[in-house]
Structure formats: structure tokens, C-alpha cells
Scaffold this motif. Structure first.
Motif, PDB file in Angstrom:
ATOM      1  N   THR A 226       0.864  -1.174   0.000  1.00 21.29           N
ATOM      2  CA  THR A 226       0.000   0.000   0.000  1.00 21.29           C
ATOM      3  C   THR A 226       0.901   1.224   0.000  1.00 21.29           C
ATOM      4  O   THR A 226       2.084   1.154   0.372  1.00 21.29           O
ATOM      5  N   TRP A 227       0.332   2.380  -0.385  1.00 25.54           N
ATOM      6  CA  TRP A 227       1.138   3.549  -0.701  1.00 25.54           C
ATOM      7  C   TRP A 227       0.773   4.746   0.172  1.00 25.54           C
ATOM      8  O   TRP A 227      -0.351   4.851   0.658  1.00 25.54           O
ATOM      9  N   ARG A 228       1.728   5.641   0.328  1.00 23.55           N
ATOM     10  CA  ARG A 228       1.546   6.805   1.186  1.00 23.55           C
ATOM     11  C   ARG A 228       0.474   7.757   0.633  1.00 23.55           C
ATOM     12  O   ARG A 228      -0.345   8.284   1.393  1.00 23.55           O
ATOM     13  N   SER A 229       0.479   8.018  -0.677  1.00 22.69           N
ATOM     14  CA  SER A 229      -0.405   9.046  -1.233  1.00 22.69           C
ATOM     15  C   SER A 229      -1.312   8.539  -2.346  1.00 22.69           C
ATOM     16  O   SER A 229      -2.001   9.328  -2.978  1.00 22.69           O
ATOM     17  N   ARG A 230      -1.327   7.220  -2.594  1.00 17.85           N
ATOM     18  CA  ARG A 230      -2.195   6.672  -3.638  1.00 17.85           C
ATOM     19  C   ARG A 230      -3.134   5.631  -3.023  1.00 17.85           C
ATOM     20  O   ARG A 230      -2.675   4.738  -2.304  1.00 17.85           O
ATOM     21  N   PRO A 231      -4.432   5.716  -3.288  1.00 18.55           N
ATOM     22  CA  PRO A 231      -5.397   4.747  -2.722  1.00 18.55           C
ATOM     23  C   PRO A 231      -5.395   3.448  -3.510  1.00 18.55           C
ATOM     24  O   PRO A 231      -6.399   3.057  -4.110  1.00 18.55           O
ATOM     25  N   LEU A 232      -4.248   2.752  -3.493  1.00 19.57           N
ATOM     26  CA  LEU A 232      -4.087   1.537  -4.277  1.00 19.57           C
ATOM     27  C   LEU A 232      -3.502   0.423  -3.426  1.00 19.57           C
ATOM     28  O   LEU A 232      -2.733   0.675  -2.491  1.00 19.57           O
ATOM     29  N   LEU A 233      -3.868  -0.804  -3.777  1.00 20.13           N
ATOM     30  CA  LEU A 233      -3.219  -2.001  -3.250  1.00 20.13           C
ATOM     31  C   LEU A 233      -2.526  -2.667  -4.425  1.00 20.13           C
ATOM     32  O   LEU A 233      -3.177  -3.065  -5.395  1.00 20.13           O
ATOM     33  N   SER A 234      -1.208  -2.772  -4.361  1.00 17.60           N
ATOM     34  CA  SER A 234      -0.429  -3.299  -5.478  1.00 17.60           C
ATOM     35  C   SER A 234       0.117  -4.681  -5.129  1.00 17.60           C
ATOM     36  O   SER A 234       0.543  -4.909  -3.984  1.00 17.60           O
ATOM     37  N   ARG A 235       0.116  -5.551  -6.127  1.00 10.25           N
ATOM     38  CA  ARG A 235       0.652  -6.897  -5.960  1.00 10.25           C
ATOM     39  C   ARG A 235       1.848  -7.066  -6.895  1.00 10.25           C
ATOM     40  O   ARG A 235       1.720  -6.905  -8.107  1.00 10.25           O
ATOM     41  N   TRP A 236       2.992  -7.375  -6.319  1.00 11.32           N
ATOM     42  CA  TRP A 236       4.243  -7.499  -7.056  1.00 11.32           C
ATOM     43  C   TRP A 236       4.590  -8.983  -7.146  1.00 11.32           C
ATOM     44  O   TRP A 236       4.931  -9.624  -6.156  1.00 11.32           O
ATOM     45  N   SER A 237       4.532  -9.536  -8.348  1.00 11.18           N
ATOM     46  CA  SER A 237       4.766 -10.963  -8.532  1.00 11.18           C
ATOM     47  C   SER A 237       6.125 -11.281  -9.135  1.00 11.18           C
ATOM     48  O   SER A 237       6.479 -12.442  -9.288  1.00 11.18           O
TER      49      SER A 237
END
Length: 218
Positions: free
Chosen positions: A204-215
Motif C-alpha cells: 500500500t502507498w503513502r499518497s495513492r489509494p491503491l493495493l499493489s501486488r508485485w509478482s
């Protein structure tokens, strides 16, 4: 118990050279009475084998340190803070860097990692077997970091540290040393939190409302 403003906790079993994962005790008597459970495998004491004990690693804020605590219900003594230095009077914890924030256990259960924001470093701790007079040996390695750290995650492939003040992820090898290279990965935003989902890194990110998955590989 003599702890100093605890911040975090991790656990593992006592081993012959370093800590190990717990054992599965399927005996009927232990399933009926948790106090009789044998949580750990046997360790060598001289020419004999005895049941290893469950150990906790408690991260303290003041002073910055890790206390090693014997937690095994089968010991019959109750929780006991173990001494890590017989040359210092009293019960001595393991010193770590200033401003500690996180403690995690390595996936192989053989070591622990402490993140210190104040001194900008990572400390690796290897806890040995319990010795005489309630003492335990602890080997420490301090690794300087390229900035103020944020989050800490230990995976099978690498030790991951996020930068607190800039969009970077620092990748260290498993069981790192002070002279090992740190791979710096530039990101689009500063990491808020990170964790593992199956074999993928989740961010999760400080200033972006995103959940990212790094594969991908780190």
C-alpha cells in the motif's frame, strides 16, 4: 519481568546452534493438557539430549534492545528473562540500534531482524542454546542502511526494507552482512505498508489509494 517499553515480539524454539521452528506434539497427554506439551525438538546438552524450550524475542524501546525470554510451559518455572552477558551485573538484554521500530523472524526460524530508524540500521540476531545460569548466547550483525527505514519484511528470497522518506525499496540478501550490497529499487510512491500474499509482495502507498501486488523477482 524487566522489559523496557516493549514494541514487538517474535518467537522460536531453542536449537543446538540457532533457533528452530516448533515441533508438532501429537501425544494424547499433551493434547489433553497444554502444560504438558513438548513444543520444541530435542537439543544436545553435553552427552545427553533434552527437550528444547520455547523462546521469545521482545523488542524494547528503552533502552533499545532485545530481551530473550524463556516461555515454555513445560519448563515449570514460568516465563524467565535470560541473561545475554554474564560480565554485566543483572539480566542484560541485547543492545540494538537507536529508535527501534520492528522485529521479525526469518522464514527459516534461525534468526531475527530488528529495524532501527534512529540509527538507520538493520540488526540480525542469532540466538544460541540456553547455557548455565540462565544465560543465552546471541550473535549480532549490524547492517547500515542508505536512509531512514520504514517497514520491514523477511521473505524466503530476501530481506525487504522500505524507505520512510522517499519512494524506494531496499533489498538485502537473506542472512545479510555489513558489507553486502543493498539493491535500491525506485518506486512511484513511498510505501505505507507491505506484506506477503502467497508468493507475491503486496504494497500500500503513502499518497495513492491503491493495493499493489508485485509478482516479479526482487
Amino acid at each position: 519481568m524487566g522489559l523496557g517499553q516493549p514494541l514487538g515480539f517474535a518467537y522460536a524454539c531453542e536449537g543446538n546452534e540457532h533457533t528452530e521452528p516448533p515441533a508438532l506434539d501429537e501425544r494424547p497427554e499433551s493434547q489433553a493438557n497444554f502444560g504438558l506439551a513438548q513444543l520444541c525438538n530435542k537439543v544436545d546438552v553435553g552427552t545427553a539430549e533434552v527437550r528444547g524450550l520455547l523462546l521469545g524475542a521482545v523488542l524494547n524501546q528503552h533502552p533499545p534492545s532485545v530481551s530473550v525470554v524463556q516461555l515454555d510451559p513445560a519448563a515449570g518455572t514460568g516465563p524467565e528473562v535470560l541473561d545475554t552477558d554474564l560480565f554485566i551485573p543483572g539480566v542484560t538484554p541485547v543492545p540494538v540500534g537507536a529508535g527501534p521500530t520492528h522485529i521479525v523472524r526469518a522464514p527459516d526460524w534461525g534468526s531475527f531482524y530488528v529495524l532501527s530508524a534512529g540509527s538507520r540500521e538493520l540488526t540480525r540476531l542469532v540466538i544460541g542454546p540456553i547455557q548455565a545460569r540462565s544465560k543465552v548466547g546471541v550473535e549480532t550483525t549490524r547492517i547500515p542502511l542508505p536512509g531512514v527505514p520504514g517497514e520491514l519484511l523477511a521473505t524466503d528470497a530476501a530481506i525487504l526494507v522500505s524507505a520512510l522518506e522517499r519512494p524506494e525499496l531496499w533489498v538485502l540478501p537473506v542472512n545479510p552482512g555489513p558489507n553486502d550490497d543493498i539493491v535500491v529499487i525506485a518506486l512511484e510512491d513511498t510505501i505505507q505498508e507491505m506484506g506477503m500474499l502467497e508468493q507475491s509482495l503486496v504494497l500500500t502507498w503513502r499518497s495513492r489509494p491503491l493495493l499493489s501486488r508485485w509478482s516479479g523477482d526482487l
